[in-house]
Design a protein around this motif. Structure first.
Motif, PDB file in Angstrom:
ATOM      1  N   ARG A  68     -40.489  21.108  49.766  1.00  0.00           N
ATOM      2  CA  ARG A  68     -40.844  22.400  50.360  1.00  0.00           C
ATOM      3  C   ARG A  68     -39.642  23.053  51.010  1.00  0.00           C
ATOM      4  O   ARG A  68     -38.848  22.403  51.684  1.00  0.00           O
ATOM      5  CB  ARG A  68     -41.945  22.225  51.405  1.00  0.00           C
ATOM      6  CG  ARG A  68     -42.516  23.562  51.891  1.00  0.00           C
ATOM      7  CD  ARG A  68     -43.526  23.370  52.997  1.00  0.00           C
ATOM      8  NE  ARG A  68     -42.911  22.996  54.270  1.00  0.00           N
ATOM      9  CZ  ARG A  68     -43.582  22.733  55.378  1.00  0.00           C
ATOM     10  NH1 ARG A  68     -44.902  22.757  55.360  1.00  0.00           N
ATOM     11  NH2 ARG A  68     -42.937  22.401  56.488  1.00  0.00           N
ATOM     12  N   ARG A  69     -39.513  24.360  50.816  1.00  0.00           N
ATOM     13  CA  ARG A  69     -38.542  25.149  51.558  1.00  0.00           C
ATOM     14  C   ARG A  69     -39.141  25.478  52.928  1.00  0.00           C
ATOM     15  O   ARG A  69     -40.345  25.701  53.039  1.00  0.00           O
ATOM     16  CB  ARG A  69     -38.212  26.440  50.825  1.00  0.00           C
ATOM     17  CG  ARG A  69     -37.782  26.241  49.376  1.00  0.00           C
ATOM     18  CD  ARG A  69     -37.566  27.572  48.687  1.00  0.00           C
ATOM     19  NE  ARG A  69     -37.341  27.422  47.263  1.00  0.00           N
ATOM     20  CZ  ARG A  69     -38.307  27.428  46.352  1.00  0.00           C
ATOM     21  NH1 ARG A  69     -39.577  27.592  46.734  1.00  0.00           N
ATOM     22  NH2 ARG A  69     -38.028  27.292  45.079  1.00  0.00           N
ATOM     23  N   SER A  70     -38.313  25.546  53.932  1.00  0.00           N
ATOM     24  CA  SER A  70     -38.799  25.845  55.284  1.00  0.00           C
ATOM     25  C   SER A  70     -38.059  27.046  55.842  1.00  0.00           C
ATOM     26  O   SER A  70     -36.890  26.935  56.217  1.00  0.00           O
ATOM     27  CB  SER A  70     -38.613  24.636  56.206  1.00  0.00           C
ATOM     28  OG  SER A  70     -39.428  23.560  55.792  1.00  0.00           O
ATOM     29  N   TYR A  73     -31.517  14.361  46.439  1.00  0.00           N
ATOM     30  CA  TYR A  73     -31.374  15.816  46.414  1.00  0.00           C
ATOM     31  C   TYR A  73     -29.967  16.190  46.872  1.00  0.00           C
ATOM     32  O   TYR A  73     -29.256  15.389  47.470  1.00  0.00           O
ATOM     33  CB  TYR A  73     -32.420  16.480  47.312  1.00  0.00           C
ATOM     34  CG  TYR A  73     -32.452  15.964  48.729  1.00  0.00           C
ATOM     35  CD1 TYR A  73     -31.688  16.550  49.733  1.00  0.00           C
ATOM     36  CD2 TYR A  73     -33.261  14.883  49.073  1.00  0.00           C
ATOM     37  CE1 TYR A  73     -31.714  16.085  51.034  1.00  0.00           C
ATOM     38  CE2 TYR A  73     -33.301  14.405  50.380  1.00  0.00           C
ATOM     39  CZ  TYR A  73     -32.526  15.017  51.354  1.00  0.00           C
ATOM     40  OH  TYR A  73     -32.557  14.538  52.642  1.00  0.00           O
ATOM     41  N   HIS A  74     -29.602  17.429  46.581  1.00  0.00           N
ATOM     42  CA  HIS A  74     -28.295  17.927  46.996  1.00  0.00           C
ATOM     43  C   HIS A  74     -28.254  18.066  48.524  1.00  0.00           C
ATOM     44  O   HIS A  74     -29.298  18.186  49.167  1.00  0.00           O
ATOM     45  CB  HIS A  74     -28.001  19.267  46.330  1.00  0.00           C
ATOM     46  CG  HIS A  74     -27.789  19.173  44.846  1.00  0.00           C
ATOM     47  ND1 HIS A  74     -26.719  18.513  44.308  1.00  0.00           N
ATOM     48  CD2 HIS A  74     -28.524  19.644  43.800  1.00  0.00           C
ATOM     49  CE1 HIS A  74     -26.784  18.584  42.979  1.00  0.00           C
ATOM     50  NE2 HIS A  74     -27.875  19.260  42.652  1.00  0.00           N
ATOM     51  N   VAL A 106     -33.629  24.423  50.521  1.00  0.00           N
ATOM     52  CA  VAL A 106     -33.350  23.493  49.432  1.00  0.00           C
ATOM     53  C   VAL A 106     -34.063  24.004  48.191  1.00  0.00           C
ATOM     54  O   VAL A 106     -35.173  24.522  48.269  1.00  0.00           O
ATOM     55  CB  VAL A 106     -33.800  22.056  49.800  1.00  0.00           C
ATOM     56  CG1 VAL A 106     -35.283  22.019  50.130  1.00  0.00           C
ATOM     57  CG2 VAL A 106     -33.469  21.074  48.708  1.00  0.00           C
ATOM     58  N   GLU A 107     -33.425  23.875  47.056  1.00  0.00           N
ATOM     59  CA  GLU A 107     -33.959  24.460  45.828  1.00  0.00           C
ATOM     60  C   GLU A 107     -34.239  23.445  44.737  1.00  0.00           C
ATOM     61  O   GLU A 107     -34.932  23.747  43.776  1.00  0.00           O
ATOM     62  CB  GLU A 107     -32.987  25.520  45.284  1.00  0.00           C
ATOM     63  CG  GLU A 107     -32.871  26.760  46.146  1.00  0.00           C
ATOM     64  CD  GLU A 107     -34.133  27.615  46.103  1.00  0.00           C
ATOM     65  OE1 GLU A 107     -34.979  27.399  45.214  1.00  0.00           O
ATOM     66  OE2 GLU A 107     -34.275  28.497  46.967  1.00  0.00           O
ATOM     67  N   GLN A 108     -33.701  22.244  44.850  1.00  0.00           N
ATOM     68  CA  GLN A 108     -33.886  21.287  43.770  1.00  0.00           C
ATOM     69  C   GLN A 108     -33.763  19.865  44.293  1.00  0.00           C
ATOM     70  O   GLN A 108     -33.284  19.630  45.408  1.00  0.00           O
ATOM     71  CB  GLN A 108     -32.868  21.522  42.661  1.00  0.00           C
ATOM     72  CG  GLN A 108     -31.417  21.499  43.098  1.00  0.00           C
ATOM     73  CD  GLN A 108     -30.461  21.862  41.982  1.00  0.00           C
ATOM     74  OE1 GLN A 108     -30.748  21.637  40.820  1.00  0.00           O
ATOM     75  NE2 GLN A 108     -29.317  22.429  42.348  1.00  0.00           N
ATOM     76  N   GLY A 109     -34.216  18.925  43.459  1.00  0.00           N
ATOM     77  CA  GLY A 109     -34.185  17.521  43.829  1.00  0.00           C
ATOM     78  C   GLY A 109     -35.573  16.994  44.122  1.00  0.00           C
ATOM     79  O   GLY A 109     -36.588  17.667  43.907  1.00  0.00           O
ATOM     80  N   SER A 110     -35.619  15.767  44.609  1.00  0.00           N
ATOM     81  CA  SER A 110     -36.872  15.117  44.990  1.00  0.00           C
ATOM     82  C   SER A 110     -36.749  14.720  46.452  1.00  0.00           C
ATOM     83  O   SER A 110     -35.980  13.827  46.799  1.00  0.00           O
ATOM     84  CB  SER A 110     -37.125  13.882  44.114  1.00  0.00           C
ATOM     85  OG  SER A 110     -37.252  14.246  42.752  1.00  0.00           O
ATOM     86  N   ARG A 111     -37.532  15.344  47.311  1.00  0.00           N
ATOM     87  CA  ARG A 111     -37.342  15.196  48.752  1.00  0.00           C
ATOM     88  C   ARG A 111     -38.674  14.997  49.460  1.00  0.00           C
ATOM     89  O   ARG A 111     -39.617  15.755  49.267  1.00  0.00           O
ATOM     90  CB  ARG A 111     -36.635  16.427  49.295  1.00  0.00           C
ATOM     91  CG  ARG A 111     -36.328  16.400  50.759  1.00  0.00           C
ATOM     92  CD  ARG A 111     -35.415  17.560  51.110  1.00  0.00           C
ATOM     93  NE  ARG A 111     -35.323  17.714  52.549  1.00  0.00           N
ATOM     94  CZ  ARG A 111     -36.184  18.419  53.283  1.00  0.00           C
ATOM     95  NH1 ARG A 111     -37.181  19.039  52.686  1.00  0.00           N
ATOM     96  NH2 ARG A 111     -36.039  18.492  54.583  1.00  0.00           N
TER      97      ARG A 111
END
Length: 239
Positions: free
Chosen positions: A163-165, A187-188, A222-227
């Motif tokens: 999720r973006r916050s 993730y990056h 954050v835009e990509q990855g697994s977090r």
């Protein structure tokens, strides 16, 4: 590791990179895997102002192993949280697996809170004992089971995946209390920006951050990855 101290000499932020061990992060992944369907159901298409569960703020995992979503879990009450539609998890196999998978993380954040905020730690212990006595008195078997296996002094945890916050505070948190956030995944690099303090932290996998999220305006992009983020906190309504 670092802390931020206010003008009165009080620590208002704790930053602990690498606090989460590899084993604890594996268990966080297991907990998330067991609630994939609940995470998926938590995403809404309502007004975008309800950003915590709005579909526009979630992104897919590149390997498909993380299901985007956000749910709140509590051993005693499920109608309060970070303005996220609550999900009640009954004491079935799913509920048992989730609680067990979060035990190590819950123990770690409890130990951290014992150092960071001893008064809040003791209040959490007292609350758990009283809830257990109350559940036993009224023969609430499900609640007794949950409390016996709930390993944290915090009474709520939010599990947040991919999720973006946007910039925000958490108005339902007590101003004098600490919330503890932990993060895991691949993730990056992500920056946690405490905007009204003018401070930014590198929020890598395995990091732990503690602060009063009611007072500190914060965001991360954050835009990509697994977090996976677990946010542990207290709710007076459960006390």
């Amino acid at each position: 590791p670092s802390v931020i101290i206010d003008s009165g000499g009080r620590i208002i932020v704790w930053y602990l990179p690498g606090a989460m061990t590899g084993m604890i992060m594996v268990y966080m992944q297991c907990a998330t895997n067991s609630i994939g369907h609940l995470l998926n159901d938590s995403i809404t298409t309502r007004k975008a102002t309800e950003w915590r569960t709005h579909e526009s703020n979630f992104y897919p995992s590149p390997d498909g192993k993380i299901t985007p979503g956000c749910i709140n879990i509590s051993p005693a009450w499920f109608q309060q949280g970070r303005e996220v539609c609550p999900v009640r998890i009954n004491w079935c196999d799913v509920g048992r697996n989730i609680t067990t998978s979060l035990q190590r993380s819950g123990i770690l954040v409890s130990a951290a809170l014992r150092v960071m905020h001893p008064d809040l730690y003791r209040a959490g212990i007292k609350t758990q004992v009283r809830l257990g006595e109350w559940a036993t008195q009224y023969q609430l078997e499900d609640m007794c089971h949950h409390l016996k296996h709930w390993a944290s002094v915090f009474n709520v945890v939010s599990v947040i995946c991919n999720r973006r916050s946007p910039p925000h505070r958490d108005p339902k948190c007590r101003p004098e209390a600490f919330d503890i956030m932990t993060t895991a995944g691949i993730y990056h690099p992500v920056i946690m920006d405490f905007m009204n303090l003018g401070i930014k932290f590198l929020y890598d996998s395995g990091s732990m951050l503690a602060s009063s999220c009611r007072l500190v305006r914060h965001h991360m992009h954050v835009e990509q990855g697994s977090r996976i983020v677990t946010a542990w906190y207290m709710r007076d309504s459960i006390h």
